[in-house]
Design a protein around this motif. Structure first.
Motif, short mmCIF file in Angstrom:
data_model
loop_
_atom_site.label_atom_id
_atom_site.label_comp_id
_atom_site.label_asym_id
_atom_site.label_seq_id
_atom_site.Cartn_x
_atom_site.Cartn_y
_atom_site.Cartn_z
N GLY A 38 49.96 37.71 47.68
CA GLY A 38 48.91 38.72 47.71
C GLY A 38 48.02 38.59 48.92
O GLY A 38 48.45 38.16 50.00
N ASN A 39 46.78 38.92 48.73
CA ASN A 39 45.79 38.93 49.80
C ASN A 39 45.26 37.52 50.04
O ASN A 39 44.29 37.08 49.42
N ALA A 40 45.89 36.81 50.97
CA ALA A 40 45.53 35.41 51.25
C ALA A 40 44.10 35.29 51.77
O ALA A 40 43.40 34.33 51.44
N GLU A 41 43.65 36.26 52.56
CA GLU A 41 42.28 36.20 53.10
C GLU A 41 41.25 36.30 51.98
O GLU A 41 40.26 35.56 51.99
N ALA A 42 41.46 37.18 51.04
CA ALA A 42 40.52 37.32 49.93
C ALA A 42 40.51 36.06 49.07
O ALA A 42 39.45 35.60 48.63
N GLN A 52 32.48 38.75 46.55
CA GLN A 52 33.56 39.72 46.62
C GLN A 52 33.10 40.92 47.46
O GLN A 52 32.06 41.50 47.18
N PRO A 53 33.89 41.30 48.49
CA PRO A 53 33.53 42.49 49.27
C PRO A 53 33.54 43.74 48.38
O PRO A 53 34.37 43.87 47.48
N ALA A 54 32.63 44.65 48.63
CA ALA A 54 32.52 45.87 47.83
C ALA A 54 33.82 46.68 47.84
O ALA A 54 34.16 47.33 46.86
N ASP A 55 34.55 46.64 48.97
CA ASP A 55 35.78 47.43 49.07
C ASP A 55 37.04 46.63 48.72
O ASP A 55 38.15 47.06 48.98
N PHE A 90 40.56 33.31 40.55
CA PHE A 90 40.44 34.38 41.54
C PHE A 90 41.00 35.70 41.00
O PHE A 90 40.33 36.73 41.02
N GLU A 91 42.23 35.66 40.50
CA GLU A 91 42.88 36.88 40.04
C GLU A 91 42.11 37.54 38.90
O GLU A 91 41.88 38.75 38.91
N LEU A 92 41.68 36.75 37.93
CA LEU A 92 40.96 37.31 36.79
C LEU A 92 39.53 37.68 37.17
O LEU A 92 39.03 38.72 36.75
N GLY A 93 38.87 36.84 37.95
CA GLY A 93 37.48 37.07 38.30
C GLY A 93 37.27 38.18 39.31
O GLY A 93 36.33 38.96 39.19
N TRP A 94 38.14 38.25 40.30
CA TRP A 94 38.02 39.32 41.30
C TRP A 94 38.96 40.47 41.00
O TRP A 94 38.53 41.62 40.90
N GLY A 95 40.24 40.19 40.86
CA GLY A 95 41.24 41.25 40.72
C GLY A 95 41.12 42.06 39.44
O GLY A 95 40.98 43.29 39.48
#
Length: 180
Positions: A38-42, A52-55, A90-95
């Protein structure tokens, strides 16, 4: 049409299936770490404690809205156990938190205190109960292949879906109890 009278339809790519499904897209996730897919930078920003960035994930959320606004269902079950890996936090908290704003539904099948009700089920998407797509990953969590299967295998994947949903709880309920 073949001489046996059977009609063969060309199998579509995962992207084409998202563009053409009519009723529902179901996903079963079974890994604890998809960080190489997935998004390694995030993920690195999350690990560094950045907000977490708004976008964040906006392209996917936009696609979700285009489906759910037309009455299509996009939902998934993640099979996991506690304690959560850094990637799952990360996945649950952000995604998951972000994707729910687009109408995606999430469920958790927590196997911390019980066995998985379907040992050996692969990660997959199932579109309209007719087209399973098995996701293949290497040991590091990097996706190596997507295998679009024919409809003759759909019943097998519907059984996995049904078992997962029968044993899972809504994400918001699970997160309120176990989230970080």
């Amino acid at each position: 049409m073949t001489s046996s009278g059977r009609v063969f339809v060309a199998l579509k790519t995962l992207s084409e299936l998202f563009d053409t499904f009519e009723l529902e897209a179901f996903r079963l996730e079974t890994l604890d770490d998809y960080s190489k897919s997935g998004n390694a930078e995030a993920y690195q920003a999350f690990l560094a404690g950045e907000p977490q960035p708004a976008d964040y994930n906006e392209a996917w959320v936009s696609e979700l809205r285009s489906h759910t606004s037309r009455g299509k269902r996009v939902y998934r079950v993640h099979v996991l156990s506690r304690p959560l890996t850094p990637y799952l936090r990360f996945e649950l908290g952000w995604g998951y938190q972000k994707n729910t704003t687009g109408g995606e539904e999430f469920f958790i099948l927590d196997t911390t205190e019980r066995p998985t009700p379907f040992e050996g089920a692969p990660d997959f998407w199932l579109f309209d109960e007719t087209t399973p797509v098995v996701m293949h990953y290497d040991d590091s969590g990097a996706m190596i292949d997507r295998e679009v299967l024919g409809g003759e295998r759909a019943t097998e994947f519907m059984a996995y879906r049904d078992a997962a949903m029968a044993h899972a709880v809504p994400f918001s309920e699970w997160w309120a109890k176990h989230g970080t």
